[in-house]
Enzyme design. Sequence first.
Site, PDB file in Angstrom:
ATOM      1  N   ARG A  98      16.978  11.924 -11.811  1.00 35.16           N
ATOM      2  CA  ARG A  98      16.460  11.092 -12.906  1.00 35.16           C
ATOM      3  C   ARG A  98      15.580   9.946 -12.441  1.00 35.16           C
ATOM      4  O   ARG A  98      14.585   9.624 -13.086  1.00 35.16           O
ATOM      5  CB  ARG A  98      17.620  10.545 -13.751  1.00 35.16           C
ATOM      6  CG  ARG A  98      18.294  11.589 -14.623  1.00 35.16           C
ATOM      7  CD  ARG A  98      19.484  11.010 -15.348  1.00 35.16           C
ATOM      8  NE  ARG A  98      20.192  12.049 -16.093  1.00 35.16           N
ATOM      9  CZ  ARG A  98      21.462  11.937 -16.488  1.00 35.16           C
ATOM     10  NH1 ARG A  98      22.151  10.838 -16.194  1.00 35.16           N
ATOM     11  NH2 ARG A  98      22.030  12.918 -17.155  1.00 35.16           N
ATOM     12  N   CYS A 128      23.296  10.870 -21.703  1.00 34.31           N
ATOM     13  CA  CYS A 128      23.501  11.006 -23.147  1.00 34.31           C
ATOM     14  C   CYS A 128      23.429   9.664 -23.873  1.00 34.31           C
ATOM     15  O   CYS A 128      22.808   9.552 -24.943  1.00 34.31           O
ATOM     16  CB  CYS A 128      24.832  11.689 -23.427  1.00 34.31           C
ATOM     17  SG  CYS A 128      26.257  10.929 -22.583  1.00 34.31           S
ATOM     18  N   HIS A 241      29.042  10.315 -29.720  1.00 36.56           N
ATOM     19  CA  HIS A 241      29.122   8.949 -29.194  1.00 36.56           C
ATOM     20  C   HIS A 241      28.640   7.946 -30.240  1.00 36.56           C
ATOM     21  O   HIS A 241      27.770   8.251 -31.060  1.00 36.56           O
ATOM     22  CB  HIS A 241      28.223   8.792 -27.963  1.00 36.56           C
ATOM     23  CG  HIS A 241      28.701   9.533 -26.749  1.00 36.56           C
ATOM     24  ND1 HIS A 241      29.917  10.148 -26.654  1.00 36.56           N
ATOM     25  CD2 HIS A 241      28.078   9.747 -25.545  1.00 36.56           C
ATOM     26  CE1 HIS A 241      30.038  10.703 -25.455  1.00 36.56           C
ATOM     27  NE2 HIS A 241      28.934  10.474 -24.766  1.00 36.56           N
TER      28      HIS A 241
END
Length: 334
Positions: A98, A128, A241
């Site tokens: 990333r 996420c 979430h």
Amino acid sequence: MNIAIVGAGGAVGREFLKLLEGGALPVDNLRLFGSERSAGSAIPFRGKPVTIELLSPESDFSGVDFALVSAGGSASLQFADVITRHGTIMVDNSSAFRMDDDVPLVVPEINGDDALNAPRRIIANPNCTTIQMVVALNALHRRWKIRRVHVATYQAASGAGAAAMQELHDQYGAISRGATPHVERFAHQLANNVIPHIDVFGDNGYTREEMKMHHETKKIMHDPELLVSATCVRVPVMRAHSEAIWVETEQPIDVAEARKAFEEAPGVVVIDQPQANRYPMPLDLAGTDPVFVGRIRRDIAGNGLSFWTVADQIRKGAALNAVQIVQYIIEHRG
């Protein structure tokens, strides 16, 4: 269009299959890869069984246009060259690449064009919690430059994988029987509890999960001066979430204008009728695609805005975002 799913036996891998089954991408040929544990088993796709192949150094990805990878960081590091050496574009759901300068970190609603320049043929899917937050932040940042973000996350068991979801389910079963719940996937019992600890702690007192949000947001939004401070908490919710977000902006934000900006933002749905007890909740929104925003209000402690978001971690927080990256490339490449 030839597509491969790496990590087909996991929670995100199964979600990839659901999305492809529903026509999210034009799939002429699908190949599935997994570990020794899942290799050899078959998963139905469009009425026909597809056998999971063992992912190994000898795996041949020739002819595969895109590989949707969710097999964990160590597998991504080990097999990236195997996956990409014949020209396959690897969309990786792990944290392995990333922050590499030559690997784009992409949320299509924000920086989709970054996916068109992937010199290593690797595109990283963000964390996420970061995906969920930046989709909402972008609606504001385009008009009112955000200086500082504070966020508290309320992360479901789904963020730790299928086995963690099963552990939460089993813990509640044990409690109902008067037995002692088994703890393996979390630092503590999650049932009837909240745990302010996701991933490992660093020297600065923040966890790696919290620092992901700090660093990834800057990269995705192309703003190295944007400051993000997060506290990430695991809660006894099975899936989806939630995040409480406070933003400080250079200019004051009118709440009505901010609500309109959210309503017009791609990938965002506003549920904001507090007088009627209507706001986003995981119970209602698990299994859905958008980022839902509510509780929009002026931050009375500063120059900015406070709001609440909910999104399905396995959908937009993982599988859907990766599929949308592929969709963006197909639609925009020359």
